[in-house]
Design a protein around this motif. Structure first.
Motif, PDB file in Angstrom:
ATOM      1  N   LYS A 139      19.138   9.406  12.909  1.00  0.00           N
ATOM      2  CA  LYS A 139      19.883   8.226  13.350  1.00  0.00           C
ATOM      3  C   LYS A 139      21.263   8.616  13.859  1.00  0.00           C
ATOM      4  N   ALA A 140      21.927   9.515  13.139  1.00  0.00           N
ATOM      5  CA  ALA A 140      23.246   9.980  13.578  1.00  0.00           C
ATOM      6  C   ALA A 140      23.136  10.730  14.887  1.00  0.00           C
ATOM      7  N   GLN A 141      22.099  11.532  15.011  1.00  0.00           N
ATOM      8  CA  GLN A 141      21.887  12.263  16.260  1.00  0.00           C
ATOM      9  C   GLN A 141      21.639  11.301  17.420  1.00  0.00           C
ATOM     10  N   GLN A 142      20.867  10.302  17.171  1.00  0.00           N
ATOM     11  CA  GLN A 142      20.595   9.313  18.217  1.00  0.00           C
ATOM     12  C   GLN A 142      21.862   8.557  18.609  1.00  0.00           C
ATOM     13  N   HIS A 143      22.692   8.252  17.596  1.00  0.00           N
ATOM     14  CA  HIS A 143      23.937   7.528  17.870  1.00  0.00           C
ATOM     15  C   HIS A 143      24.871   8.367  18.735  1.00  0.00           C
ATOM     16  N   ILE A 144      25.036   9.630  18.367  1.00  0.00           N
ATOM     17  CA  ILE A 144      25.949  10.462  19.151  1.00  0.00           C
ATOM     18  C   ILE A 144      25.381  10.726  20.540  1.00  0.00           C
ATOM     19  N   GLU A 145      24.098  10.801  20.620  1.00  0.00           N
ATOM     20  CA  GLU A 145      23.481  10.967  21.942  1.00  0.00           C
ATOM     21  C   GLU A 145      23.691   9.713  22.793  1.00  0.00           C
ATOM     22  N   THR A 146      23.602   8.564  22.164  1.00  0.00           N
ATOM     23  CA  THR A 146      23.850   7.314  22.900  1.00  0.00           C
ATOM     24  C   THR A 146      25.296   7.254  23.385  1.00  0.00           C
ATOM     25  N   CYS A 147      26.236   7.639  22.509  1.00  0.00           N
ATOM     26  CA  CYS A 147      27.648   7.662  22.904  1.00  0.00           C
ATOM     27  C   CYS A 147      27.877   8.644  24.045  1.00  0.00           C
ATOM     28  N   TRP A 148      27.190   9.763  23.916  1.00  0.00           N
ATOM     29  CA  TRP A 148      27.341  10.768  24.975  1.00  0.00           C
ATOM     30  C   TRP A 148      26.769  10.267  26.301  1.00  0.00           C
ATOM     31  N   LYS A 149      25.689   9.570  26.260  1.00  0.00           N
ATOM     32  CA  LYS A 149      25.101   8.997  27.480  1.00  0.00           C
ATOM     33  C   LYS A 149      26.020   7.919  28.068  1.00  0.00           C
ATOM     34  N   GLN A 150      26.641   7.131  27.204  1.00  0.00           N
ATOM     35  CA  GLN A 150      27.603   6.137  27.680  1.00  0.00           C
ATOM     36  C   GLN A 150      28.792   6.814  28.363  1.00  0.00           C
ATOM     37  N   LEU A 151      29.251   7.892  27.750  1.00  0.00           N
ATOM     38  CA  LEU A 151      30.349   8.643  28.342  1.00  0.00           C
ATOM     39  C   LEU A 151      29.948   9.222  29.695  1.00  0.00           C
ATOM     40  N   GLU A 152      28.729   9.748  29.750  1.00  0.00           N
ATOM     41  CA  GLU A 152      28.232  10.302  31.002  1.00  0.00           C
ATOM     42  C   GLU A 152      28.154   9.212  32.080  1.00  0.00           C
ATOM     43  N   ALA A 153      27.681   8.045  31.704  1.00  0.00           N
ATOM     44  CA  ALA A 153      27.579   6.926  32.668  1.00  0.00           C
ATOM     45  C   ALA A 153      28.955   6.470  33.127  1.00  0.00           C
ATOM     46  N   SER A 154      29.891   6.383  32.174  1.00  0.00           N
ATOM     47  CA  SER A 154      31.256   5.972  32.522  1.00  0.00           C
ATOM     48  C   SER A 154      31.912   7.005  33.437  1.00  0.00           C
ATOM     49  N   LYS A 155      31.631   8.245  33.143  1.00  0.00           N
ATOM     50  CA  LYS A 155      32.189   9.317  33.962  1.00  0.00           C
ATOM     51  C   LYS A 155      31.630   9.267  35.379  1.00  0.00           C
ATOM     52  N   ARG A 156      30.314   9.111  35.475  1.00  0.00           N
ATOM     53  CA  ARG A 156      29.710   9.047  36.806  1.00  0.00           C
ATOM     54  C   ARG A 156      30.202   7.822  37.576  1.00  0.00           C
ATOM     55  N   ARG A 157      30.389   6.696  36.906  1.00  0.00           N
ATOM     56  CA  ARG A 157      30.885   5.477  37.565  1.00  0.00           C
ATOM     57  C   ARG A 157      32.317   5.692  38.042  1.00  0.00           C
ATOM     58  N   PHE A 158      33.139   6.313  37.190  1.00  0.00           N
ATOM     59  CA  PHE A 158      34.526   6.597  37.574  1.00  0.00           C
ATOM     60  C   PHE A 158      34.569   7.553  38.769  1.00  0.00           C
ATOM     61  N   GLU A 159      33.699   8.557  38.695  1.00  0.00           N
ATOM     62  CA  GLU A 159      33.646   9.509  39.807  1.00  0.00           C
ATOM     63  C   GLU A 159      33.192   8.832  41.101  1.00  0.00           C
ATOM     64  N   ARG A 160      32.213   7.981  40.987  1.00  0.00           N
ATOM     65  CA  ARG A 160      31.710   7.259  42.163  1.00  0.00           C
ATOM     66  C   ARG A 160      32.787   6.332  42.748  1.00  0.00           C
ATOM     67  N   ASP A 161      33.458   5.619  41.835  1.00  0.00           N
ATOM     68  CA  ASP A 161      34.506   4.684  42.305  1.00  0.00           C
ATOM     69  C   ASP A 161      35.660   5.437  42.956  1.00  0.00           C
ATOM     70  N   CYS A 162      35.970   6.581  42.402  1.00  0.00           N
ATOM     71  CA  CYS A 162      37.040   7.386  43.008  1.00  0.00           C
ATOM     72  C   CYS A 162      36.660   7.829  44.426  1.00  0.00           C
ATOM     73  N   LYS A 163      35.438   8.242  44.572  1.00  0.00           N
ATOM     74  CA  LYS A 163      34.972   8.661  45.891  1.00  0.00           C
ATOM     75  C   LYS A 163      34.941   7.479  46.861  1.00  0.00           C
ATOM     76  N   GLU A 164      34.535   6.354  46.368  1.00  0.00           N
ATOM     77  CA  GLU A 164      34.501   5.153  47.213  1.00  0.00           C
ATOM     78  C   GLU A 164      35.917   4.753  47.629  1.00  0.00           C
ATOM     79  N   ALA A 165      36.845   4.874  46.698  1.00  0.00           N
ATOM     80  CA  ALA A 165      38.253   4.533  47.005  1.00  0.00           C
ATOM     81  C   ALA A 165      38.814   5.491  48.038  1.00  0.00           C
ATOM     82  N   ASP A 166      38.469   6.786  47.937  1.00  0.00           N
ATOM     83  CA  ASP A 166      38.925   7.760  48.919  1.00  0.00           C
ATOM     84  C   ASP A 166      38.366   7.454  50.302  1.00  0.00           C
ATOM     85  N   ARG A 167      37.095   7.117  50.355  1.00  0.00           N
ATOM     86  CA  ARG A 167      36.504   6.798  51.646  1.00  0.00           C
ATOM     87  C   ARG A 167      37.109   5.533  52.237  1.00  0.00           C
ATOM     88  N   ALA A 168      37.361   4.521  51.373  1.00  0.00           N
ATOM     89  CA  ALA A 168      37.983   3.269  51.854  1.00  0.00           C
ATOM     90  C   ALA A 168      39.388   3.539  52.369  1.00  0.00           C
TER      91      ALA A 168
END
Length: 609
Positions: A139-168
């Motif tokens: 359960k703890a492993q699953q929780h930390i993996e979920t947090c890590w996946k959330q972090l990965e998603a947030s990171k990819r979204r931030f990276e995408r938005d940054c690229k979109e802002a640069d292009r705009a």
């Protein structure tokens, strides 16, 4: 460039986190395998102890069966043998072996309850606890993996938005620099660039928050949750190790606890062996088989300078027959002579007749037939179990047998009386409570029990009479033993006649009931003469009458105390000796009533004690 370095740092941190998580997951797998192996070891030990308990039970059962196999059977000859100290020691050994087997049963029971049962319950608890710990870990492993996946998603979204802002931003700058583009298009491009920048800022804030939260969760995961779970698994494993060690100690203690009792069993066996008394056993054998007879006295000197008077001669027999003596009756006495040893002169006609013809005449004569029947019955009794009053035994043996018979009959009477008392109580209950049963239904059984008790009492009186007779004739221990025949003293003058000519004991109990045919005079047949031709029995020794004996039965001879007589036939084991007073009188007397002095050269000479 700043953004690129930050992104690379974050990426490398996430990669390290992923590798560490993978390592932790591998450790969980290893721990799961190890703890499962520990449980398997525990179950293997439980199986070992269980098989040991089965072996103990089987061994105890075999010991009990062995002890039971050699136990004396009730109401058997073996039971009498256990009066000797050696056999009593063996019986004590058998009883101790039974207790010894009981201790092995105790070992089995204690191991089952203290080890097998306890460890089985503990294994079930251990499995549940292990399952819970690894569930928490997963359960703890699953929780930390979920947090890590959330972090990965947030990171990819931030990276995408940054690229979109640069292009705009680049598009806005391009539109602003183009003189052909309308102002409205430039404004629209500027607003779009501002919107993308705002979205990038929001993604950055979200990513920052998610990263902060992940770092906190990761710290707690690797520094708190996982160590706690590992600590619990470690404690669980250590408890398992300690428990199996304690079980092994209990395994030894269970054996050690019964060692004192087993030692006592062995001590009792040793004590029983030391209690064997060879002198006492020898004395018991002497008491069991002593006859009650006194050894014979000193043999008197026989003076051979004076010729002894020989046995009955043919001339004396002929003279006695020619003197007009009364004709002998069958089974009766005539001057003490016994048929078929009466010698007669034969007529020439009788001498010429064949033996077969004379034998037929003998067999068709009723008195002879009756005589053979008596002889046959006497022989069958001698070959069988013996007379009911044990008169064929020596005095001491006879007394013991009679006392034993009286005790057995008294026990039977007591059993019958107990049954009668129980039925009487049952009848009283039925009378008071008719619904429980019919009181008349037990009357028949009560009558049977009464008859049985009466018959048994008659039997007891009969055997007590014989016992009193024997004890009355037995001497005190300090006096000279008075000898007795055990049979002729119990008979009256109307005892049954039999053929005394047979060399069996002339015991009245061996003959059939007296009939009128036994009073008939026997005609002198040719078959008689065949016996008359036989030579009289030679003298094989002398004897002295120790007591007066009234020979009231047929075939016996009366003697007076102190009288000297000749022995012509020794005791054949039936308690009777055949003697001769003179050429006219001979017969049987109880061996215990005479002191016999056999010639050393006589065949079959023996000493009676």
């Amino acid at each position: 460039m700043g953004k690129s370095k930050t992104s690379d740092g974050v990426s490398s941190g996430l990669e390290g986190t992923a590798r560490f998580q993978s390592c932790v997951q591998d450790q969980f797998d290893n721990l799961e395998k190890h703890t499962q192996w520990g449980i398997d070891v525990l179950e293997k030990y439980i199986k070992f102890v269980k098989e040991r308990t089965e072996i103990e039970l089987s061994y105890a059962k075999q010991l009990r069966n062995l002890s039971k196999k050699y136990q004396p059977k009730k109401n058997s000859k073996e039971e009498e043998e256990y009066r000797y100290t050696s056999t009593r020691a063996f019986l004590a050994t058998l009883n101790e072996m039974n207790d010894y087997a009981g201790q092995h049963e105790v070992i089995s029971e204690n191991m089952t309850s203290l080890i097998t049962g306890e460890l089985t319950r503990y294994v079930q608890e251990l499995k549940q606890e292990r399952k819970s710990h690894f569930h928490d870990g997963r359960k703890a492993q699953q929780h930390i993996e979920t947090c890590w996946k959330q972090l990965e998603a947030s990171k990819r979204r931030f990276e995408r938005d940054c690229k979109e802002a640069d292009r705009a931003q680049q598009y806005f700058e391009k539109m602003d620099a183009d003189i052909n583009v309308t102002k409205a298009d430039v404004e629209k491009a500027r607003q779009q660039a501002q919107l993308r920048h705002q979205m990038a800022e929001d993604s950055k804030a979200e990513y920052s928050s998610t990263l902060q939260k992940f770092n906190s969760e990761q710290h707690d995961h690797y520094y708190t949750h996982i160590p706690n779970i590992f600590q619990k698994i470690q404690e669980m494993e250590e408890r398992r190790i300690v428990r199996i060690g304690e079980s092994m100690k209990t395994f030894a203690e269970v054996d050690r606890q019964v060692i004192p009792i087993i030692g006592k069993c062995l001590d009792e066996i040793t004590k029983a062996a030391e209690s064997i008394d060879h002198k006492n056993d020898s004395q018991l054998v002497i008491e069991a088989f002593k006859s009650g007879f006194e050894p014979p006295g000193d043999i008197d000197f026989e003076d051979f300078t004076q010729p002894m008077k020989r046995t009955i001669s043919e001339s004396s027999l002929s003279n006695s027959r020619g003197d007009g003596k009364s004709e002998p009756k069958f089974g009766g006495k005539s001057k003490g002579k016994l048929w078929p040893f009466i010698k007669k002169n034969k007529s020439p006609k009788q001498q010429k007749e064949p033996l077969s013809h004379r034998f037929n005449e003998f067999m068709t004569s009723k008195p002879k037939i009756h005589c053979f029947r008596s002889l046959k019955r006497g022989l069958s009794l001698k070959l069988g179990a013996g007379p009911e009053d044990f008169s064929n035994l020596p005095p001491e043996q006879r007394r013991k047998k009679l006392q034993q018979k009286v005790d057995e009959l008294n026990k039977d009477i007591q059993k019958e009386m107990d049954q009668r008392d129980a039925l009487t109580k049952m009848k009283d209950v039925y009378i008071k409570n008719p619904q429980m049963g019919d009181a008349a239904s037990v009357d028949h059984r009560l009558a049977e029990l009464g008859q049985n008790i009466e018959k048994l009492r008659i039997e007891v009186q009969k055997f007590e009479g014989w016992l009193a007779e024997v004890e009355g004739r037995l001497p005190p221990r300090t006096e000279q033993a008075r000898r007795q025949s055990g049979l002729y003293e119990a008979q009256n003058t109307s005892a049954v006649n039999s053929c005394a000519q047979d060399r069996e004991s002339p015991d009245g109990s061996y003959t059939e009931e007296q009939s009128q045919e036994t009073e008939m005079k026997v005609p002198a047949t040719d078959f008689d003469d065949e016996f008359d031709d036989e030579e009289p029995l030679p003298t094989i020794g002398t004897c002295k009458a120790l007591y007066t004996f009234e020979g009231q039965n047929e075939g016996t001879i009366s003697v007076a105390e102190g009288e000297m007589l000749y022995v012509i036939e020794e005791d054949k084991g039936d308690g009777w000796t055949r003697i001769r007073r003179n050429e006219d009188e001979e017969g049987y007397v109880p061996t215990s009533y005479v002191e016999v002095y056999l010639d050393k050269n006589a065949k079959g000479a023996m000493t009676y004690i």
